[in-house]
Design a protein around this motif. Structure first.
Motif, short mmCIF file in Angstrom:
data_model
loop_
_atom_site.label_atom_id
_atom_site.label_comp_id
_atom_site.label_asym_id
_atom_site.label_seq_id
_atom_site.Cartn_x
_atom_site.Cartn_y
_atom_site.Cartn_z
N ASN A 120 5.03 5.75 -8.57
CA ASN A 120 6.37 4.96 -7.17
C ASN A 120 6.53 3.69 -7.10
OD1 ASN A 120 7.86 7.81 -7.89
ND2 ASN A 120 6.97 9.06 -6.25
N VAL A 121 5.36 3.05 -6.87
CA VAL A 121 4.69 1.97 -6.33
C VAL A 121 5.30 1.21 -6.51
CG1 VAL A 121 3.39 0.52 -4.97
CG2 VAL A 121 3.81 2.91 -4.04
N HIS A 122 4.44 1.11 -8.31
CA HIS A 122 5.06 0.29 -9.46
C HIS A 122 5.44 0.29 -10.08
CE1 HIS A 122 0.41 -0.39 -8.96
NE2 HIS A 122 0.26 0.93 -8.96
N LYS A 123 6.74 1.37 -9.91
CA LYS A 123 7.64 1.62 -11.26
C LYS A 123 9.03 0.80 -10.04
CE LYS A 123 9.48 5.82 -11.27
NZ LYS A 123 10.24 6.86 -11.48
N LEU A 124 8.98 1.20 -8.93
CA LEU A 124 10.34 0.39 -7.64
C LEU A 124 10.27 -0.89 -7.71
CD1 LEU A 124 10.29 3.92 -6.04
CD2 LEU A 124 12.25 3.60 -8.16
N ALA A 125 9.18 -1.15 -7.75
CA ALA A 125 9.38 -3.46 -7.57
C ALA A 125 8.50 -3.94 -7.59
CB ALA A 125 9.59 -3.52 -6.04
N ASP A 197 -3.41 -3.52 -10.41
CA ASP A 197 -3.19 -5.21 -10.68
C ASP A 197 -2.85 -5.91 -8.91
OD1 ASP A 197 -2.80 -4.57 -13.44
OD2 ASP A 197 -1.18 -3.96 -13.12
N SER A 198 -3.96 -4.57 -8.29
CA SER A 198 -3.77 -5.43 -6.86
C SER A 198 -4.50 -6.32 -5.88
CB SER A 198 -2.76 -4.64 -6.22
OG SER A 198 -1.91 -3.82 -6.71
N VAL A 199 -4.36 -7.01 -4.97
CA VAL A 199 -5.06 -7.64 -4.50
C VAL A 199 -5.57 -6.76 -3.53
CG1 VAL A 199 -6.39 -9.62 -3.03
CG2 VAL A 199 -5.08 -9.93 -4.93
N ILE A 200 -6.29 -6.16 -3.26
CA ILE A 200 -6.81 -5.28 -2.04
C ILE A 200 -7.97 -5.90 -0.63
CG2 ILE A 200 -8.39 -3.12 -1.41
CD1 ILE A 200 -6.73 -2.89 -3.74
N ARG A 201 -6.75 -6.00 -0.20
CA ARG A 201 -7.12 -7.01 0.99
C ARG A 201 -7.87 -5.50 2.60
NH1 ARG A 201 -3.54 -11.59 3.21
NH2 ARG A 201 -5.01 -11.79 4.25
N SER A 202 -9.12 -6.70 2.88
CA SER A 202 -9.83 -5.39 4.35
C SER A 202 -9.40 -6.36 4.58
CB SER A 202 -11.13 -5.71 3.56
OG SER A 202 -11.51 -5.14 2.40
N GLU A 203 -8.87 -5.62 6.24
CA GLU A 203 -9.03 -5.64 7.81
C GLU A 203 -9.50 -5.20 8.43
OE1 GLU A 203 -5.31 -4.19 11.08
OE2 GLU A 203 -5.78 -2.97 9.03
N SER A 211 -9.07 -1.25 7.24
CA SER A 211 -7.88 -0.49 6.79
C SER A 211 -8.23 -1.40 5.70
CB SER A 211 -6.55 -0.44 7.23
OG SER A 211 -6.29 -1.98 8.06
N LEU A 212 -7.44 -1.07 4.81
CA LEU A 212 -7.20 -1.69 3.45
C LEU A 212 -5.60 -1.90 2.69
CD1 LEU A 212 -9.02 1.42 1.28
CD2 LEU A 212 -10.53 -1.82 2.24
N ILE A 213 -5.56 -3.20 2.29
CA ILE A 213 -4.39 -3.26 2.02
C ILE A 213 -4.29 -3.57 0.58
CG2 ILE A 213 -1.90 -4.62 2.65
CD1 ILE A 213 -3.37 -5.01 5.41
N ALA A 214 -2.67 -3.02 -0.15
CA ALA A 214 -3.03 -3.51 -1.56
C ALA A 214 -1.47 -4.17 -1.94
CB ALA A 214 -2.59 -2.24 -2.35
N VAL A 215 -1.88 -5.57 -2.17
CA VAL A 215 -1.04 -6.84 -1.83
C VAL A 215 -0.18 -7.13 -3.44
CG1 VAL A 215 -0.30 -8.89 -0.60
CG2 VAL A 215 -1.93 -7.18 0.81
N LYS A 216 0.61 -7.08 -3.94
CA LYS A 216 1.21 -7.56 -4.99
C LYS A 216 2.73 -8.68 -4.68
CE LYS A 216 2.17 -6.90 -9.94
NZ LYS A 216 2.67 -5.83 -11.08
N PRO A 217 2.25 -10.07 -4.90
CA PRO A 217 3.15 -10.36 -4.18
C PRO A 217 3.99 -11.06 -6.06
CG PRO A 217 1.15 -11.60 -4.26
CD PRO A 217 0.74 -10.26 -4.25
#
Length: 217
Positions: A120-125, A197-203, A211-217
């Motif tokens: 759903n994340v990939h499909k909706l935006a 296809d995201s950048v996985i950022r580490s907090e 924590s982990l953050i999947a970011v696709k700008p």
């Protein structure tokens, strides 16, 4: 009580350590999406307060949560009840500029439902920001309990009932089991699998990934 005071200092809504971390994470979000004020946002599993209290107001925010939310919100926010892994057709057919989710992925209920969530994340935006606590941080973040996520289920439930820093003490064993079984932290390999296809950022905290953050700008 001393335990309540400690919890407030760590994860309370005021000038707590967690509040400062949330502010830093919000600054990351604005750097990743500098035109956030022009974007339409789908917040999966979130709350309107996140956006009302934020420094930047998106063009429109649609909050979808499996809980019933207060519909008394500003006109630039819409709220709906829905399962982020199985969205109602009227929501699944829409498109947004950004899908946002904060500390939800670990609660959706296992690998198969995490896959549906990610789909759903990939499909909706075309862009997304998905944050989740990291499994191998030494302190379990929901109960503020060292190593709790590595314990057997029965031991986790026992700790959920008795640990003094828990947000809400479970009334009985079944309630405790419900809480721990619906909380499953993930690691970096899993995040890369769900968001290839995201950048996985580490907090990080003290050099350790919190924590982990999947970011696709």
């Amino acid at each position: 009580m001393a335990s309540q005071s400690i919890r407030e200092r760590v994860v309370g809504d005021g000038d707590s350590w967690a509040s400062r971390r949330r502010a830093e994470r919000w600054a990351w979000l604005l750097r990743a999406f500098p035109r956030l004020d022009e974007m339409t946002v789908l917040d999966l599993g979130g709350y309107p307060s996140t956006w009302i209290q934020g420094d930047t107001r998106p063009a429109h925010v649609h909050v979808v949560n499996i809980e019933d939310l207060d519909a008394n919100v500003p006109d630039w926010i819409a709220v709906d009840r829905g399962d982020a892994c199985a969205l109602p057709a009227e929501i699944a057919s829409r498109r947004y500029d950004l899908v946002f989710s904060n500390s939800v992925l670990e609660h959706v209920g296992g690998h198969e439902r995490r896959m549906r969530f990610a789909e759903n994340v990939h499909k909706l935006a075309p862009a997304h920001w998905v944050q989740t606590p990291y499994r191998y941080f030494p302190v379990e973040p929901h109960w503020i309990a060292p190593g709790m996520q590595f314990m057997p289920v029965r031991a986790r439930a026992a700790m959920a009932r008795r640990w003094p820093l828990a947000h809400v003490r479970s009334a009985n064993l079944r309630d405790a089991l419900d809480g721990v079984l619906w909380t499953e932290l993930v690691d970096k390999t899993q995040m890369r699998y769900y968001f290839p296809d995201s950048v996985i950022r580490s907090e990080r905290v003290l050099g350790l990934t919190k924590s982990l953050i999947a970011v696709k700008p």
